[in-house]
Every structure is written in C-alpha cells, then in structure tokens.
Write a protein that holds these residues in place. Sequence first.
Motif, PDB file in Angstrom:
ATOM      1  N   HIS A   1      65.331  79.255  30.918  1.00 46.44           N
ATOM      2  CA  HIS A   1      64.159  80.038  31.341  1.00 46.44           C
ATOM      3  C   HIS A   1      63.277  79.255  32.325  1.00 46.44           C
ATOM      4  O   HIS A   1      62.457  79.835  33.020  1.00 46.44           O
TER       5      HIS A   1
ATOM      6  N   HIS B   1      57.614  82.082  32.541  1.00 51.65           N
ATOM      7  CA  HIS B   1      57.715  80.882  31.700  1.00 51.65           C
ATOM      8  C   HIS B   1      56.408  80.617  30.949  1.00 51.65           C
ATOM      9  O   HIS B   1      56.407  80.425  29.731  1.00 51.65           O
TER      10      HIS B   1
ATOM     11  N   TRP C   1      64.947  69.365  26.199  1.00 49.93           N
ATOM     12  CA  TRP C   1      64.035  68.657  27.095  1.00 49.93           C
ATOM     13  C   TRP C   1      64.546  67.244  27.303  1.00 49.93           C
ATOM     14  O   TRP C   1      64.990  66.591  26.356  1.00 49.93           O
TER      15      TRP C   1
ATOM     16  N   HIS D   1      55.323  72.482  26.199  1.00 45.40           N
ATOM     17  CA  HIS D   1      54.895  73.229  27.389  1.00 45.40           C
ATOM     18  C   HIS D   1      53.466  72.876  27.803  1.00 45.40           C
ATOM     19  O   HIS D   1      53.156  72.869  28.993  1.00 45.40           O
TER      20      HIS D   1
ATOM     21  N   ASP E   1      61.671  70.330  31.413  1.00 46.05           N
ATOM     22  CA  ASP E   1      62.198  71.413  30.582  1.00 46.05           C
ATOM     23  C   ASP E   1      63.576  71.792  31.126  1.00 46.05           C
ATOM     24  O   ASP E   1      63.698  72.143  32.297  1.00 46.05           O
TER      25      ASP E   1
HETATM   26 MN    MN Z   1      60.250  76.278  28.657  1.00 45.35          MN
END
Ligand code: MN
Length: 195
Positions: free
Chosen positions: A163, A28, A125, A75, A159
Amino acid sequence: MAKFDLMTLPYVPEALEPAISRETIGFHHGKHHQTYVNNLNAAIEGTPFETKTLEEIVVTAEGGMLNNAGQILNHNLYFGQFMAPKENNKPEGALADAINKTFGSFEAFKEEFVKKGGSLFGSGWVWLSADKEGNLVITQEPNAANPLQKGLNPLLTFDVWEHAYYLDYQNRRPDHLKALWSIVNWDVVATRYGK
Ligand code: MN
C-alpha cells in the motif's frame, strides 16, 4: 471518546512528490493509517490499555491490539518524523561517522538498507536502529513490528507494505525505496541517534 487520533501531516499532500504521490498519501495516510487508529480505539475500549501510550501498548499487547498500535506508531514515525520535503540531504556529525564506520560509506549503507527492504518477504518495515551501546543495525520487521520490541532505539524506517508504493511503482518496490532517500529527514534521525 476515542483515545487516539490520526496524526496531522506536517506538510501538504503533494509535498513528497515524486517519491510519494499525493494520491498515495491520500490512501496511505487518509485510509490505511486512519483504519489502524479506528481499530485500536475500538480494541482498547474498556481495557487497561486505554490509559497506555502507543509505545507501551506495542511492547506489552498481543494480537490485533499489538498490530494496530504498531502500525499507528510506525506510520506516525514514517510520515511525521522520517519523511519531509527535503532534497539532497544526508547524515552529518556523529551519525554520519557511525554510518561510515558500520557500513563503509553512506552509499554502501543505502544499498544495504534498500536490499534488506526489497528482500523482506510479504509486508513489513525495514529499520535502522541503534542498540544500547550505540551500534547501528538494519533489521527487517514483519507486518507491524517495531525495533522497540527488541530493546533497540528506532532511528529510521521505510514502509515496504504494497500500500506504500503500489499506486506509484506497482511491483517495483526497490525503485520506490531508492526514491525515498530524497525525502529522508536526517536531522530527525541524528537527533534520535543522539538520545
Ligand atoms: Mn503503511
């Protein structure tokens, strides 16, 4: 020379286990996050965006530039600010009061946040933000979107892209989201709320 660098994690890769495994951090942060950085650096080269901050790009750019800048910013917040190797922590002070007033209780807030994250269709998100009057709001943002684009002050995000959890939780997104409560850095959330 590349403008943006991949952020360095402020903890060792296994620090967030079992909510987020070392293996998931490796892909990630090491692969997905890095790719957004590489893509944005390539996209802004030779454009006026070369001198802009991530936040400025997110509220003014479009297309691939917007998506990659949004993913880097989201992120950076998620890994770098909102998640930390803490346990059994919870909001305090003015933030706790606002959560109780808006959602009834901390438990009810967590339930609503996980419900909104679990029901977001596709990738994106789930966010807790404050509006200009300090009112708390939970929003579902698709793909790389950030509440800054709506004039909100982003306080916390999970998130919900596959993934983020598929190696550890496969299709069980809500189970992953519930596990994240054990590693939320509420000190950071409270500080952002106080701004
Ligand atoms: Mn992500």
